[in-house]
Design a protein around this motif. Structure first.
Motif, PDB file in Angstrom:
ATOM      1  N   LYS A   1       0.821  -1.212   0.000  1.00 30.29           N
ATOM      2  CA  LYS A   1       0.000   0.000   0.000  1.00 30.29           C
ATOM      3  C   LYS A   1       0.851   1.256   0.000  1.00 30.29           C
ATOM      4  CE  LYS A   1      -2.816  -0.992   3.516  1.00 30.29           C
ATOM      5  NZ  LYS A   1      -3.966  -0.721   4.389  1.00 30.29           N
ATOM      6  N   ASP A   2       2.082   1.105   0.483  1.00 29.23           N
ATOM      7  CA  ASP A   2       2.968   2.264   0.482  1.00 29.23           C
ATOM      8  C   ASP A   2       3.329   2.656  -0.943  1.00 29.23           C
ATOM      9  OD1 ASP A   2       4.399   4.241   1.740  1.00 29.23           O
ATOM     10  OD2 ASP A   2       6.260   3.081   1.716  1.00 29.23           O
ATOM     11  N   LEU A   3       3.314   1.698  -1.838  1.00 28.92           N
ATOM     12  CA  LEU A   3       3.685   1.984  -3.217  1.00 28.92           C
ATOM     13  C   LEU A   3       2.492   2.327  -4.089  1.00 28.92           C
ATOM     14  CD1 LEU A   3       6.413  -0.688  -3.976  1.00 28.92           C
ATOM     15  CD2 LEU A   3       6.667   1.639  -3.164  1.00 28.92           C
ATOM     16  N   CYS A   4       1.338   1.827  -3.731  1.00 23.78           N
ATOM     17  CA  CYS A   4       0.178   2.044  -4.599  1.00 23.78           C
ATOM     18  C   CYS A   4      -0.114   3.529  -4.705  1.00 23.78           C
ATOM     19  CB  CYS A   4      -1.041   1.327  -4.044  1.00 23.78           C
ATOM     20  SG  CYS A   4      -2.527   1.703  -4.964  1.00 23.78           S
TER      21      CYS A   4
ATOM     22  N   ASP B   1      -3.615   5.344   2.963  1.00 22.66           N
ATOM     23  CA  ASP B   1      -3.010   4.732   1.788  1.00 22.66           C
ATOM     24  C   ASP B   1      -4.096   4.173   0.880  1.00 22.66           C
ATOM     25  OD1 ASP B   1      -0.326   5.131   2.045  1.00 22.66           O
ATOM     26  OD2 ASP B   1      -0.039   3.414   3.366  1.00 22.66           O
ATOM     27  N   TYR B   2      -3.835   4.226  -0.398  1.00 19.45           N
ATOM     28  CA  TYR B   2      -4.756   3.563  -1.326  1.00 19.45           C
ATOM     29  C   TYR B   2      -4.703   2.071  -1.075  1.00 19.45           C
ATOM     30  CZ  TYR B   2      -4.847   7.950  -3.902  1.00 19.45           C
ATOM     31  OH  TYR B   2      -5.004   9.251  -4.249  1.00 19.45           O
TER      32      TYR B   2
ATOM     33  N   ARG C   1       5.876  -5.774   7.771  1.00 23.79           N
ATOM     34  CA  ARG C   1       4.864  -4.788   7.393  1.00 23.79           C
ATOM     35  C   ARG C   1       3.580  -5.449   6.924  1.00 23.79           C
ATOM     36  NH1 ARG C   1       7.033  -2.702   2.628  1.00 23.79           N
ATOM     37  NH2 ARG C   1       5.513  -1.052   2.696  1.00 23.79           N
TER      38      ARG C   1
ATOM     39  N   GLY D   1       2.734   0.943   5.819  1.00 20.93           N
ATOM     40  CA  GLY D   1       3.654   1.635   6.699  1.00 20.93           C
ATOM     41  C   GLY D   1       4.996   1.873   6.050  1.00 20.93           C
ATOM     42  N   GLY D   2       5.727   2.770   6.645  1.00 21.31           N
ATOM     43  CA  GLY D   2       6.946   3.226   6.015  1.00 21.31           C
ATOM     44  C   GLY D   2       8.160   2.383   6.292  1.00 21.31           C
ATOM     45  N   ALA D   3       8.235   1.768   7.459  1.00 23.57           N
ATOM     46  CA  ALA D   3       9.499   1.222   7.907  1.00 23.57           C
ATOM     47  C   ALA D   3      10.069   0.159   6.984  1.00 23.57           C
ATOM     48  CB  ALA D   3       9.357   0.615   9.297  1.00 23.57           C
TER      49      ALA D   3
END
Lengths: 476, 726, 184, 262
Positions: D28-31, D84-85, D241, D260-262
């Protein structure tokens, strides 16, 4: 219940009343009574045909054409959408099954418990069961996306190795409704046999042919009566668990699903009570209609019967309220976020008024009217309360199904449901119910004459003697 | 008697059983109505029942992504990305996926037609010979300088052909335009790069190598320059380095799709992007120590913070992020450039990159390499140049206008009256594939093939550090009676004779293509080598283009870009309204998507609206004005007014009104016509320093209309806005 | 009236009438099934048996069968490639449609006989790979002129064979009776 | 006339084989919410369009939808954040709530592929499966959306049928009254398996992928074998994640979301 079971056991407590107020104490000659029933069946005035015509037109357009349109165009013409995949069709299913409950309940339970005041109205109630189930079945079929394939739900042996899935609550539903339809039709038919025989002996022409077939050659011999009574008693006992199971199973359609607001363990008894609530009310309405439209029926259906039904309605209403708030408080206290959101949505959402109307109709109306004996014995008042209760119960199902489906675990999809062609179909179904009932009133006696006569004779016997002579039904 | 009954019963049962069997076995006599046609002659590269895959180039925008088309028995079935193509590495955007609906679309122009009168629907079909003759007549009957070509940003081979033709015959040089190039402010970006780095070209931003990205309105995840490659680079920035996730800050007055992916979305007052960039530069330079470069010396961060409606702490925080980053990058784009001071903004942001010394480095800015068969960067016409062109049209300078691949009647602001100016042109010939608004105003429409039926190539302008020329070939035979415009022009040139014929001495389009591309055969660094031109061209089509293997990062020519003044002026806004008007390009519809039903039904990423135009408004603003969701309001600017439904968008500044561009067609097929409104109707002819349209430089007023029109949303309002689970 | 009608039905004449009605319905149904199992009218009355008798393998004309989902029809040039060289067939009146089609560039419109509905995803290759022969499903073509289905190609027939092929192999049975093997 | 109830498809899924077969990981971090997967899916799987009115009423047929919610809506507009998307398709649960409720086995578990199947030609349209899907991942053919026959045209335009040229022959075109949903591009799975079988090998990781994963410009979607610990999808799902949607329902989805970012 025991006090209900013996309304005549303590006549002295109500000595100031005219004993003739009770049907059982107001006997007429048998021949006369039979004539009254036959006359009510035969004599049809123009108003009847006008109403029938209107209903027939309604059925043809609202049900026939609308259903054709629905099948032809697909369910898009109805209001169902994502996430409200089930709409008014399912509301109607539950509603009509609920209506159909009271017939059996009144007839079977009161027969089992030997409640004397049941006698004149069991037939009307049983007929409601059968016709209500027909409506329910139609609703199920209308709901389906490809109704022409509905026979796939039946376990037909085939070479493709495909069965229906018996895991599915819908499958149980299908089975339960068909069982119940079969049982209740037979249960309707058994007490009808003597009356059919009676009608056969008093009619000519095609009616005679019809009654000849339906009467099954019943002549009223001792052996026939014995067999019939045994069969009726067996059925009366056997159909009660069927009845309870059917609506429990209907509730499992919802309780077995993993949806917020649906997945509730109390749904079984709650739905049964809800069914009785609407069913009792429907009996009241039907009795009021019969009494006010059918010739001579004022003799058979009297305030005392409304009184009995009114008391039952009050009792059921209280039970319903208990279950409703049980169902309400548990998730409220349990704290599941989705369940809570559903409650919040029902109360504060754009359709909040439905929730309040439901509570008003289902609790406030019966509790404020039915505690008063005098009001209970006023037919129109009871019928009005019945209509309101039915509105309330319909709304209750509406809140559970389309409104409940709005709230799911994916908030992104929450969307309102706006009914489409369902409204026409629902109107058509009500019209069909009334039409069936009206047509039935022309061919079958809606009063089980022989039962009334049986009761009256028992009470006559009792009045003659000075000693305490037990009633016939207590003798059984 | 009973025996007879049972026999009847038996017959009845048997009959029923047979009838049921007939229905249930699905024997469907329908099989009798189906015809199967064998191949006349089976293509040798085909196998029965097997799909054939062809490489080609996407024409839905000018980026030039490589596609692989799955075809089956002569039909194109599925668009897939060309995994070898350096621009998109096997990926596609939604518009690329839907290009099939442009191919198989019932509304296409099916035959060459002559229009009864301009603007009318009634047309007279022609045959292609007459059509070619018409073009040839147009070429010969007028003086060369009375003939003008207006072309879209794709395809490049046709542009090259027309350029050759125009140069040889002394005609006006063809001019290219597209709504995307207008809203991307390409001219602004390349001019800013030129003024700062001393070299013209399209800057390319290596997001993938950066660890902090500060974007000033650049909508690189939506439509900007090359969305597929920038999305890939964005993903690389986020997750390419397993040790550190890239950080992304977006300055934009509205949360666009790009901003919605930012770690920090900093809404600033429109028009102050340049100031903020300069202030950030000053803060960064101060933090780094050393002498303050001249470019940043003129701003006061505190004043800028007040002007931009952003707290000074925020600016300092961003500056701190930049300073402590390993490879920070600043990206200008979108509405930041569409201001009256757009070029200044671009220069200020590029200067920020120069300050952190990332120019030409991995994770920094470089000038996109030119395409292999290109000697200089040609940018599409800016809006100012288009206005000049329109003025020339209106003044009657052009007698013949050829239009291909562009729809200026729809795309250009109404205030630049393209449609009106057409009356100054005697003969308008359109090569439109679709009956769009401009084709409706043309005297003749000689439909070109749709992109998937066409030969050609497209130069990749930006988005990759390799030199790429992306090849296109027909993946299916033309579905309608259309003809490649290049073929029409070549045939017409032959008919016209003289210089025309001499310039285009080709049999057909393919031969022209060969002449343009096969020169690359000698390049040593190419993605493939071939011994002879025929093999080379076969490879060129097979691989979907030619590119060199090594990276070519053109870095700046100017040694000290910071030693100059950047005037940190605030933008001017035109109009008396109280709201800033911010048009943005709809990511799914953009220039060419509105005629494709699947794209119409794709929800907008941020609002999830489908099939229509909406007006984004902050709920606070709406409350003040007494407006609710789905109320139709009128947006009025100095030059026009449009009506559309309101979407209460929580992530937009209360003084900004935003609207997507892409809808509002009056023609262009049944799925586009009469749907939504066109925000460019509101835009006046205001330009920035580089001549690009100052599309974000308008102020508007909002008027209630009292009407309500439900927007189609994918989201449910209840769950997203009303009964939100915590 | 109705009574009279029913009474009449009970008479011998009535019973015969009832019988006729049901026979008509029955034969209509039988005919319906029969037609679907018959070879239809084809543009060319293609004699499979002649070709088989010459020793031509099925895969020569239907080469897709062991490569992919569809066995395929031979292209017209393939037909003509042989028939053109045989003097007798080159000018035969029976093959005039083929000649016309080849020369005019039109396609012959064959009527498919062995068809499965759209919702069945049938793949020839998997069946050939599993060791099935053409005649296992399509019958003995050396006895047919125009192809006709030797059996009703319905799901029961498919499943039956799938079950037999799986035998005692549970994993294979799972795969071969999985709905998703054919329906998606 | 065999009706053997002991066939594998009628037996209940036990928890013994939790391994699964095909799975998906969505980062989801990339979408970026670009909808390329939605378009690709529609094009691959013959998903029709439904028009403005029906689409606005929750009847669009797309097998994937990209969800986004808001955070901080009650505060200042500067504090508003978009979540997030989240591309949401059928999660291919191991214990799928949609399966036991179907009265006719139209929604059935594929034991050989460990996927949820929707057998279109068996579906009678009770829509119970859609109600019981906790992810609301199922869509229903409310009308004959995909009916491009010449006799059944939009505004009686005979050219309407032009669209049908693009239909994928490997995927059934659905008619009205039928439920449908994401199939993990089962036609591609079968094709790859057939190919691998013909070549006498196992399906290789990354040999094929679903239409959505293939199109995704951000590479946010990874598809592959989850019973192979070395496959890309297994490795991606391993990270800290990862989580699955509504795990509390024990549906055991085959789609893992990375957040999430980590």
């Amino acid at each position: 219940m025991t006090s209900l079971a013996k309304p005549l056991a303590r006549p002295h407590a109500e000595e100031h009343e005219d004993p003739r107020e009770h049907l059982m104490h107001d006997p007429l000659p048998r021949g006369k009574m039979n004539e009254m029933v036959m006359e009510a069946m035969h004599e049809t005035n123009w108003k009847f045909w006008v109403v029938t015509g209107i209903l027939a037109v309604l059925v043809a357009t609202c049900l026939g054409y609308a259903w054709y349109y629905l099948i032809d165009k697909g369910l898009g013409v109805a209001g169902v959408n994502m996430p409200v995949f089930w709409g008014i069709f399912l509301v109607d299913v539950v509603f009509w099954i609920g209506i159909s409950h009271a017939g059996t309940f009144i007839s079977a339970i009161l027969r089992v418990l030997k409640v004397e005041s049941r006698r004149p109205f069991t037939r009307a109630a049983e007929l409601m069961t059968t016709f209500g189930l027909v409506q329910a079945a139609i609703s199920v079929f209308m709901h389906m996306g490809r109704v022409w394939l509905s026979y796939w739900m039946a376990p037909i042996p085939n070479e493709r190795m495909i069965w229906p899935d018996f895991h599915s609550p819908l499958m149980w539903d299908f089975m339960a409704i068909s069982t119940y339809l079969l049982c209740s039709t037979m249960y309707l038919f058994l007490p009808l046999i003597p009356d059919m025989a009676m009608a056969r002996d008093r009619s000519t022409g095609w009616r005679k042919t019809l009654y000849k077939i339906l009467g099954l050659g019943f002549r009223g011999t001792e052996g026939e009566w014995k067999n019939l009574t045994t069969a009726m008693n067996l059925f009366a006992f056997a159909i009660i668990p069927v009845m309870f199971s059917v609506h429990t199973i209907v509730s499992w359609d919802f309780a077995m699903a993993s949806r917020p607001g649906w997945s509730s363990t109390v749904f079984g008894p709650y739905f049964v009570i809800g069914a009785l609530h609407s069913g009792m009310a429907a009996v009241a309405i039907v009795l009021f209609l019969l009494r006010s439209t059918m010739k001579h029926y004022k003799y058979f259906i009297r305030p005392e019967h409304f009184d009995t039904i009114g008391m039952l309605m009050l009792l059921v209403s209280m039970a319903w309220a208990y279950f409703y708030f049980n169902d309400y408080i548990v998730p409220w206290y349990g704290g599941d976020v989705w369940d809570k959101l559903f409650q919040e949505w029902a109360e504060k959402g754009p359709l909040w008024y439905l929730w309040y109307t439901m509570l008003f109709c289902n609790i406030v109306v019966p509790w404020s009217i039915l505690w008063n004996k005098k009001w209970r014995r006023t037919p129109w008042l009871l019928a009005s309360a019945g209509i309101l209760i039915n509105v309330g119960m319909w709304l209750e199902r509406y809140i559970i199904i389309p409104e409940g489906l709005t709230i799911n675990r994916m908030p992104f999809t929450w969307r309102l449901y706006i009914p489409g062609v369902e409204i026409a179909l629902t109107v058509g179904m009500f019209a069909l119910f009334l039409l069936l009932y009206m047509l039935a009133s022309r061919v079958i006696p809606l009063i089980p004459v022989w039962e009334v006569q049986e009761g009256q004779e028992a009470h006559l016997l009792r009045k003659i003697g000075k000693a305490e002579i037990p009633t016939l039904s207590e003798l059984e | 008697m009973s025996q007879q009954f049972s026999r009847r019963d038996f017959l009845k049962l048997a009959g029923l059983g047979a009838a049921t069997t007939a229905v249930l076995t699905g024997c469907g006599p329908s099989s009798r109505y189906v015809k199967r046609e064998p191949y006349q002659q089976m293509p040798e590269y085909n196998a029965i029942g097997q799909s054939t895959y062809y490489a080609t180039t996407c024409r839905e925008c000018a980026a030039g992504c490589g596609l692989i088309l799955r075809t089956f028995q002569g039909r194109a079935l599925k668009v897939e990305g060309n995994a070898n193509h350096p621009l998109n590495l096997g990926k596609t955007c939604a518009r690329g996926q839907a290009t099939l609906q442009g191919l198989y679309n019932p509304d296409r122009v099916t035959d060459p037609v002559k229009r009864a009168s301009r603007g009318s629907d009634s047309t007279q079909p022609m045959d292609w010979d007459t059509a070619v003759q018409t073009v040839a007549d147009a070429l010969t009957n007028y003086k060369p300088n009375e003939i003008a070509f207006l072309m879209g940003t794709a395809p490049d081979h046709l542009f090259d052909l027309v350029t050759d033709l125009a140069n040889a015959a002394g005609m006006n040089a063809p001019i290219r335009f597209g709504a995307l190039s207008m809203f991307e402010a390409r001219a602004t970006l390349s001019k800013a790069a030129e003024s700062l780095f001393g070299q013209a070209g399209m800057p390319s931003f290596d997001l993938g190598g950066a660890d902090v990205v500060v974007s000033f309105g650049a909508n690189f995840l939506e439509t900007w320059l090359s969305p597929v490659s920038y999305t890939r680079e964005y993903a690389r920035m986020r997750r390419g380095n397993p040790k550190q996730r890239g950080y992304f800050i977006q300055f934009e007055s509205r949360m666009s799709q790009t901003a919605s992916k930012a770690d920090e979305w900093i809404p600033l007052r429109p028009g102050t992007e340049g100031l903020v960039a300069l202030a950030l530069g000053r803060l960064v330079a101060e933090a780094k120590g050393g002498s303050l470069p001249r470019a940043f010396s003129g701003v006061d961060p505190a004043e800028v913070a007040a002007a931009a409606d952003v707290s000074l702490e925020t600016l300092e925080h961003v500056a701190h992020m930049i300073v402590s980053a390993h490879t920070p990058i600043a990206v200008p784009g979108g509405s930041a450039l569409g201001q009256s001071n757009g070029q200044t903004v671009a220069e200020a942001v590029l200067a920020l990159n120069a300050l952190v010394e990332n120019v030409g480095k991995s994770g920094g800015v470089f000038l996109s390499p030119l395409s292999p068969n290109q000697d200089a960067y040609h940018q599409p016409a800016s809006a100012k140049e288009m206005q000049d062109f329109v003025n020339q049209m209106a003044s009657g300078k052009f007698k013949v206008l050829f239009i291909h691949g562009v729809n200026p009647v729809f795309e250009l602001p109404k205030s630049i009256d393209f449609k009106g100016a057409l009356s100054g042109v005697e003969q308008v010939i359109s090569f439109a594939t679709f009956p769009d608004e401009t084709a409706l105003e043309a005297d003749y429409v000689f439909p070109d093939h749709q992109g998937l039926e066409s030969w050609g190539y497209q130069r990749v302008v930006t988005g990759t550090s390799q030199q790429v020329i992306s090849g296109a070939q027909p993946v299916v035979t033309p579905y309608f009676n259309t003809r490649a415009t290049a073929d029409v022009l070549i045939a017409a040139a032959q008919l016209a004779g003289g210089k025309f014929a001499a310039t285009l001495p080709f049999k057909d389009e393919v031969e022209f293509l060969n002449s343009k591309v096969s020169a690359l055969m000698g390049e040593a660094d190419g993605s493939f080598t071939a011994p002879d031109p025929v093999t080379f061209m076969a490879y060129f089509q097979q691989y979907g283009g030619w590119w060199n293997k090594s990276d070519v990062r053109v870095s700046a020519g100017n040694s000290n870009p910071l030693n100059r003044n950047i005037a940190g002026i605030e933008a001017d806004f035109v109009g008396s309204g109280e709201y800033f008007f911010l048009p943005f390009v709809s990511p799914s519809l953009a220039e060419t998507g509105a005629n494709k039903p699947t794209l119409q039904e794709l929800p907008d990423p941020t609002t999830t609206v489908m099939w229509n135009t909406w007006i984004e408004m902050n709920p606070e603003t709406a409350k003040e004005l007494g407006i609710e969701n789905d109320d139709v309001v009128k947006v009025v600017s100095d030059t026009g007014e449009v009506e559309a439904s309101v979407y209460l968008y929580p992530a937009i500044r209360p003084d900004v009104i935003a609207m997507p561009f892409g809808q509002g067609h009056t023609a262009y097929g049944q799925f586009a016509a009469g749907r939504g409104v066109n925000p460019s109707d509101l835009l006046g002819a205001h330009f920035n320093e580089a001549g690009d349209l100052a599309f974000a430089g308008t102020k508007v007023t909002i008027q209630k209309t009292g009407k309500k029109r439900q927007l189609s949303r994918k989201e449910g309002l209840i769950g997203v806005y009303e009964f939100r689970p915590e | 009236m109705i009574k009279k009608f029913f009474a009449w039905l009970k008479q011998p004449l009535g019973l015969i009438a009832v019988g006729i009605v049901f026979l008509a319905l029955f034969s209509a149904a039988v005919y319906g099934i029969y037609t679907t199992q018959q070879s239809p009218e084809q543009p060319i009355q293609f004699p499979h048996k002649t070709h088989v008798a010459f020793g031509i393998q099925c895969l020569y004309c239907h080469p897709g069968a062991n490569k992919g989902p569809a066995a395929g029809l031979p292209s017209q040039t393939k037909c003509w490639g042989c028939h053109n060289q045989i003097v007798k067939t080159r000018d035969s009146a029976l093959l005039a449609p083929l000649k016309d089609a080849v020369l005019s560039g039109q396609s012959i419109q064959w009527v498919p006989v062995a068809m499965v509905p759209d919702f069945v995803q049938f793949n020839h290759r998997a069946h050939i790979a599993a060791g099935k022969n053409c005649e296992d499903c399509h019958g003995d073509l050396s006895q047919m002129t125009i192809y006709e289905n030797p059996q009703v190609l319905n799901m029961g027939w498919c499943i039956n064979c799938h079950k037999q092929s799986a035998g005692d192999d549970q994993a294979l049975l799972t795969k071969l009776t999985d709905c998703g093997t054919c329906h998606y | 006339m065999s009706t053997n109830l002991e066939l594998p498809m009628f037996t209940n899924n036990s928890e013994a084989e939790l391994g699964g077969r095909w799975g998906m990981v969505i980062d989801k971090d990339l979408c970026t919410g670009c909808q390329a997967c939605v378009a690709a899916c529609s094009m691959e799987n013959n998903v029709p369009f439904v028009g403005e009115e029906d689409a606005g009423y929750g009847r669009s047929m797309q097998w994937i939808r990209i969800e986004r919610l808001w955070e901080g809506l009650d505060g200042d507009y500067r504090e508003v954040k978009m979540t997030d998307y989240q591309p949401l398709m059928c999660q291919q649960c191991h214990n799928a709530p949609c399966e036991p409720v179907c009265p006719v086995y139209a929604s059935v578990h594929s034991m050989s592929e460990d996927l949820n199947l929707q057998v279109y030609n068996r579906c009678v349209g009770t829509r119970y499966c859609a109600n019981n899907c906790p992810y609301q991942a199922r869509v229903f053919n409310w009308r004959d959306y995909a009916d491009y026959r010449e006799t059944n045209t939009a505004d009686n335009d005979p050219r309407w049928s032009v669209f049908q040229n693009q239909l994928n022959p490997d995927v059934t075109v659905r008619r009205r009254g039928v439920m449908e949903k994401c199939t993990f591009c089962i036609q591609r799975i079968h094709q790859a398996e057939n190919q691998a079988k013909a070549e006498g090998r196992e399906v290789r990781d990354g040999e094929f992928t679903t239409a959505c994963a293939q199109a995704c410009p951000a590479n946010a979607i990874v598809f592959g074998r989850i019973d192979d610990p070395e496959s890309m999808v297994s490795l991606a799902a391993e990270t800290s994640r990862g989580s699955r949607l509504h795990e509390e329902l024990r549906t055991m989805p085959r789609v893992t979301y990375l957040a999430g970012g980590a």
